[in-house]
Design a protein around this motif. Structure first.
Motif, short mmCIF file in Angstrom:
data_model
loop_
_atom_site.label_atom_id
_atom_site.label_comp_id
_atom_site.label_asym_id
_atom_site.label_seq_id
_atom_site.Cartn_x
_atom_site.Cartn_y
_atom_site.Cartn_z
N ALA A 50 0.84 -1.21 0.00
CA ALA A 50 0.00 0.00 0.00
C ALA A 50 0.88 1.25 0.00
O ALA A 50 0.60 2.23 -0.71
N LEU A 51 1.95 1.23 0.81
CA LEU A 51 2.85 2.37 0.90
C LEU A 51 3.55 2.63 -0.43
O LEU A 51 3.61 3.75 -0.92
N MET A 52 4.07 1.56 -1.02
CA MET A 52 4.84 1.73 -2.25
C MET A 52 3.96 2.10 -3.44
O MET A 52 4.30 2.99 -4.22
N LEU A 53 2.82 1.42 -3.59
CA LEU A 53 1.96 1.71 -4.73
C LEU A 53 1.40 3.13 -4.66
O LEU A 53 1.23 3.78 -5.69
N GLY A 54 1.11 3.58 -3.44
CA GLY A 54 0.62 4.95 -3.29
C GLY A 54 1.61 5.97 -3.82
O GLY A 54 1.24 6.92 -4.52
N ASN A 55 2.88 5.77 -3.50
CA ASN A 55 3.91 6.70 -3.96
C ASN A 55 4.18 6.56 -5.46
O ASN A 55 4.34 7.56 -6.17
N ILE A 56 4.23 5.33 -5.93
CA ILE A 56 4.53 5.11 -7.35
C ILE A 56 3.46 5.69 -8.24
O ILE A 56 3.75 6.34 -9.25
N ILE A 57 2.20 5.49 -7.88
CA ILE A 57 1.10 5.95 -8.73
C ILE A 57 0.92 7.46 -8.61
O ILE A 57 0.52 8.14 -9.57
N ALA A 58 1.23 8.02 -7.44
CA ALA A 58 1.02 9.46 -7.23
C ALA A 58 2.00 10.31 -8.03
O ALA A 58 1.64 11.38 -8.52
N HIS A 59 3.23 9.86 -8.18
CA HIS A 59 4.25 10.70 -8.81
C HIS A 59 3.93 11.07 -10.25
O HIS A 59 3.98 12.26 -10.61
N PRO A 60 3.61 10.11 -11.13
CA PRO A 60 3.29 10.53 -12.50
C PRO A 60 2.01 11.34 -12.62
O PRO A 60 1.82 12.07 -13.60
N LEU A 61 1.13 11.24 -11.64
CA LEU A 61 -0.10 12.02 -11.68
C LEU A 61 0.13 13.46 -11.26
O LEU A 61 -0.62 14.35 -11.63
N SER A 62 1.18 13.70 -10.46
CA SER A 62 1.43 15.05 -9.95
C SER A 62 2.57 15.76 -10.66
O SER A 62 2.76 16.95 -10.49
N ASP A 63 3.36 15.02 -11.45
CA ASP A 63 4.52 15.63 -12.13
C ASP A 63 4.46 15.25 -13.61
O ASP A 63 4.64 14.08 -13.97
N HIS A 64 4.22 16.22 -14.47
CA HIS A 64 4.08 15.94 -15.89
C HIS A 64 5.38 15.50 -16.54
O HIS A 64 5.39 14.96 -17.65
N ARG A 65 6.52 15.72 -15.87
CA ARG A 65 7.81 15.35 -16.43
C ARG A 65 8.11 13.86 -16.28
O ARG A 65 9.04 13.34 -16.87
N ILE A 66 7.33 13.17 -15.45
CA ILE A 66 7.56 11.74 -15.21
C ILE A 66 6.64 10.93 -16.11
O ILE A 66 5.42 11.13 -16.11
N GLY A 67 7.21 10.03 -16.87
CA GLY A 67 6.43 9.19 -17.75
C GLY A 67 5.73 8.06 -16.99
O GLY A 67 6.05 7.78 -15.83
N VAL A 72 4.27 2.01 -14.31
CA VAL A 72 3.56 0.78 -14.69
C VAL A 72 4.44 -0.44 -14.43
O VAL A 72 4.00 -1.44 -13.84
N ILE A 73 5.70 -0.37 -14.86
CA ILE A 73 6.62 -1.50 -14.65
C ILE A 73 6.83 -1.75 -13.16
O ILE A 73 6.77 -2.90 -12.69
N SER A 74 7.06 -0.68 -12.40
CA SER A 74 7.30 -0.83 -10.96
C SER A 74 6.08 -1.43 -10.27
O SER A 74 6.21 -2.29 -9.39
N THR A 75 4.88 -0.99 -10.66
CA THR A 75 3.66 -1.51 -10.05
C THR A 75 3.51 -3.00 -10.32
O THR A 75 3.19 -3.78 -9.42
N ILE A 76 3.75 -3.41 -11.57
CA ILE A 76 3.64 -4.83 -11.92
C ILE A 76 4.64 -5.66 -11.12
O ILE A 76 4.30 -6.72 -10.58
#
Length: 235
Positions: A50-67, A72-76
């Motif tokens: 829960a901790l890791m997925l929350g951070n991984i998914i939040a970053h690309p949603l809040s920073d347009h520079r992150i693809g 997706v790969i990290s989540t899988i």
């Protein structure tokens, strides 16, 4: 190893996989060191994912520079590691003991075990607060208090302080009966009426004769096995 600690212009798929795996293992051991109070009623693996997925998914949603590729790969990878961790912990008890700590006593025979408090990393005040939640005002009444791997405390009172139940006097009791919701916020649940073999007219008549009210005035109405209605009106 440079891609673990330093930012890069881009990472390959293998780099993302290795980075996610290393962080997953690192977070597990970090939370283990912090103690089970940090996860509070969650299993270790559940808390970590829960901790890791929350951070991984939040970053690309809040920073347009992150693809999205890296997220997706990290989540899988993390989900696969999570499922693998559950499978291996079920198959190998030794690994299960590493991931989920073995329960240990905090109170035994009415005496507080200070070593147990230190191991659980809780204070006397925390322990007393947990006892109050269980309506226990005296430590001497506790036969055994166990610190579970989830961060909860299981309490067992001395027999003389246990609540008396009908079985103590060998009394016959009625089978458990869970009332069904027949009216919710002024709406009839007709599936419940069909299940108990009653019609809408019977319900309306019963409400008028026994409770002197109409369906529109009812917030909640339940019915038991004996067809007794419990009615709660809007107030």
């Amino acid at each position: 190893m440079h891609f673990f600690f330093h930012g890069q212009e881009s990472l390959s798929i293998l780099d993302w996989i290795l980075r996610a795996a290393v962080i997953f293992i690192f977070v597990i051991f970090t939370v283990k060191i912090m103690g089970s109070r940090a996860i509070s009623q969650l299993r270790l693996l559940d808390f970590v994912i829960a901790l890791m997925l929350g951070n991984i998914i939040a970053h690309p949603l809040s920073d347009h520079r992150i693809g999205l590729k890296g997220s997706v790969i990290s989540t899988i990878v993390i989900v696969v590691l999570y499922l693998l961790g559950i499978f291996l912990s079920l198959k190998w008890p030794g690994l299960r003991r590493i991931i989920n700590s073995k329960p240990f006593p905090l109170i035994k025979d009415g005496e507080i075990l200070y070593k147990g408090l230190k191991r659980a990393r809780i204070s006397i005040d925390d322990l007393l607060a947990e006892l109050r939640k269980e309506k226990v005002e005296d430590v001497k009444k506790v036969a055994l208090a166990i610190w579970e791997s989830s961060g909860e405390i299981s309490l067992f009172l001395e027999p003389q302080f246990e609540a008396i139940t009908p079985s103590f006097y060998q009394l016959q009791t009625e089978p458990f009966d869970l009332p069904q919701t027949v009216i919710r916020e002024g709406r009839i649940d007709f599936s419940v009426l069909r299940r108990i073999g009653k019609e809408e007219e019977w319900l309306i008549h019963t409400l008028r004769s026994s409770h002197h009210t109409e369906i529109n005035n009812i917030l909640l109405a339940t019915i038991d096995r004996q067809h007794n209605l419990q009615v709660f009106l809007y107030k």
